[in-house]
Motif scaffolding. Structure first.
Motif, PDB file in Angstrom:
ATOM      1  N   ARG A  75       6.042   7.249  -7.115  1.00 64.58           N
ATOM      2  CA  ARG A  75       6.867   6.260  -7.530  1.00 64.58           C
ATOM      3  C   ARG A  75       7.969   6.385  -6.578  1.00 64.58           C
ATOM      4  O   ARG A  75       8.451   7.205  -5.945  1.00 64.58           O
ATOM      5  N   GLY A  76       8.223   5.121  -6.278  1.00 63.32           N
ATOM      6  CA  GLY A  76       9.336   4.760  -5.062  1.00 63.32           C
ATOM      7  C   GLY A  76       9.008   4.844  -3.862  1.00 63.32           C
ATOM      8  O   GLY A  76       9.919   4.526  -2.675  1.00 63.32           O
ATOM      9  N   VAL A  77       7.987   5.272  -3.522  1.00 57.85           N
ATOM     10  CA  VAL A  77       7.324   5.418  -2.075  1.00 57.85           C
ATOM     11  C   VAL A  77       6.254   4.174  -1.590  1.00 57.85           C
ATOM     12  O   VAL A  77       5.182   4.108  -2.104  1.00 57.85           O
ATOM     13  N   LEU A  78       6.880   3.395  -0.633  1.00 57.73           N
ATOM     14  CA  LEU A  78       5.809   2.273  -0.080  1.00 57.73           C
ATOM     15  C   LEU A  78       5.510   2.844   1.309  1.00 57.73           C
ATOM     16  O   LEU A  78       6.315   3.254   1.935  1.00 57.73           O
ATOM     17  N   GLN A  79       4.068   2.624   1.739  1.00 59.35           N
ATOM     18  CA  GLN A  79       3.855   2.959   2.911  1.00 59.35           C
ATOM     19  C   GLN A  79       3.638   1.607   3.939  1.00 59.35           C
ATOM     20  O   GLN A  79       3.779   1.808   4.945  1.00 59.35           O
ATOM     21  N   GLY A  80       3.529   0.431   3.391  1.00 59.39           N
ATOM     22  CA  GLY A  80       3.381  -0.488   4.252  1.00 59.39           C
ATOM     23  C   GLY A  80       2.835  -1.901   3.263  1.00 59.39           C
ATOM     24  O   GLY A  80       2.690  -1.714   2.208  1.00 59.39           O
ATOM     25  N   PHE A  81       2.807  -2.833   4.288  1.00 54.07           N
ATOM     26  CA  PHE A  81       2.378  -4.126   3.648  1.00 54.07           C
ATOM     27  C   PHE A  81       1.207  -4.559   4.603  1.00 54.07           C
ATOM     28  O   PHE A  81       1.359  -4.696   5.787  1.00 54.07           O
ATOM     29  N   TYR A  82       0.179  -4.777   3.942  1.00 56.32           N
ATOM     30  CA  TYR A  82      -1.164  -5.069   4.633  1.00 56.32           C
ATOM     31  C   TYR A  82      -1.527  -6.661   4.445  1.00 56.32           C
ATOM     32  O   TYR A  82      -1.768  -6.912   3.166  1.00 56.32           O
ATOM     33  N   VAL A 141       0.832  -1.100  -0.024  1.00 53.98           N
ATOM     34  CA  VAL A 141       0.219  -0.036   0.032  1.00 53.98           C
ATOM     35  C   VAL A 141       0.898   1.300  -0.132  1.00 53.98           C
ATOM     36  O   VAL A 141       1.883   1.374   0.755  1.00 53.98           O
ATOM     37  N   GLY A 142       0.308   2.274  -0.872  1.00 59.88           N
ATOM     38  CA  GLY A 142       1.197   3.549  -0.748  1.00 59.88           C
ATOM     39  C   GLY A 142       0.314   4.535  -1.244  1.00 59.88           C
ATOM     40  O   GLY A 142      -0.910   4.238  -1.479  1.00 59.88           O
ATOM     41  N   ASP A 143       0.620   5.788  -1.457  1.00 61.37           N
ATOM     42  CA  ASP A 143       0.001   6.854  -1.912  1.00 61.37           C
ATOM     43  C   ASP A 143       0.177   7.208  -3.597  1.00 61.37           C
ATOM     44  O   ASP A 143      -0.070   8.094  -4.062  1.00 61.37           O
ATOM     45  N   GLY A 144       0.668   6.203  -4.413  1.00 58.54           N
ATOM     46  CA  GLY A 144       0.963   6.333  -5.827  1.00 58.54           C
ATOM     47  C   GLY A 144       2.253   6.967  -6.132  1.00 58.54           C
ATOM     48  O   GLY A 144       2.348   6.879  -7.375  1.00 58.54           O
TER      49      GLY A 144
END
Length: 187
Positions: A154-161, A149-152
Motif C-alpha cells: 500500500r502506497g508504494v509505486l515502483q514506476g509506470f510502464y 507497477v509495484g510490489d503490492g
C-alpha cells in the motif's frame, strides 16, 4: 517463547499488560482441526480487543477475507506466499483470482489519485495483472499490463510502464534465451 512475546509487548507499549489464557475466559471456542490455529488466534485477539462475546465456532469468512486483504496490501506480494503457506484456509482465500484482483485494486488506488486523470486514463490503466507461465522457463510471474507497477505494498509505486517489451516472458533473459531479438526501430 512466552518470554519473547512479553518482551515484544513491553517494547511496543511499555507498562502493565493483562495476560489471558483459555482458562481465564469462559465460553471460549476451541479449534477442532489442526489447520486453523491462525484463524482462531486472530479471532481471539479481535474479540478480546473489541471486548466481544465469543460467539463463533470458526472465523466468519468475510472477516477473515478482510483481515487477509489488509495483510496482503500492507506486506505486498510476498504476503501471498507467506499466507498461502500458513494454512489451507488461508491458501484457499489468497489464491482466488477475486482476492488477488481486490488486493491489486486496493494497492493501485493507494498509489494513484484517479481524480487527477481523465476517465479514459483510468479505464486504460486501472486494470488487474494476470498470473502467467513464462514461455521459456515455465515459472509463474506477475504479468503487468502497461500502466502502474509495484510490489503490492500500500502506497508504494515502483514506476509506470507504457509498453510490454517481452510478451509472455518473465524477464529479458528468458526472452533472449528463447531466441527473442530486439527490433531495430528507425526514428
Amino acid at each position: 517463547m512466552l518470554l519473547g512475546f512479553r518482551q515484544l509487548a513491553q517494547h511496543i507499549n511499555p507498562g502493565t499488560w493483562r495476560e489471558y489464557s483459555c482458562d481465564d475466559i469462559t465460553g471460549i471456542p476451541r479449534q477442532h482441526s489442526s489447520n486453523n490455529c491462525g484463524v482462531f488466534v486472530m479471532m481471539y485477539a479481535l474479540y478480546i480487543v473489541m471486548e466481544g462475546h465469543f460467539d463463533f465456532d470458526e472465523m466468519p469468512p468475510e472477516i477473515l477475507w478482510r483481515i487477509l486483504l489488509t495483510v496482503a496490501t500492507e506486506d505486498g506480494d510476498g504476503a501471498f506466499l507467506r499466507l498461502s503457506l500458513t494454512c489451507k484456509i488461508f491458501r484457499g482465500i489468497v489464491t482466488k483470482p477475486s482476492f488477488r484482483k481486490q488486493a491489486h485494486f486496493i494497492w493501485l488506488d493507494s498509489v494513484i489519485n484517479w481524480r487527477a486523470f481523465s476517465k479514459g486514463h483510468k479505464e486504460q490503466y486501472r486494470v488487474p495483472y494476470t498470473l502467467t507461465h513464462c514461455l521459456h522457463c515455465g515459472e509463474v510471474f506477475k504479468d503487468n499490463p502497461p500502466g502502474y507497477v509495484g510490489d503490492g505494498k500500500r502506497g508504494v509505486l515502483q514506476g509506470f510502464y507504457c509498453t510490454k517489451d517481452f510478451l509472455g516472458y518473465c524477464s529479458m533473459d528468458c526472452f533472449l534465451n528463447d531466441g527473442g531479438e530486439f527490433q531495430n526501430e528507425e526514428v
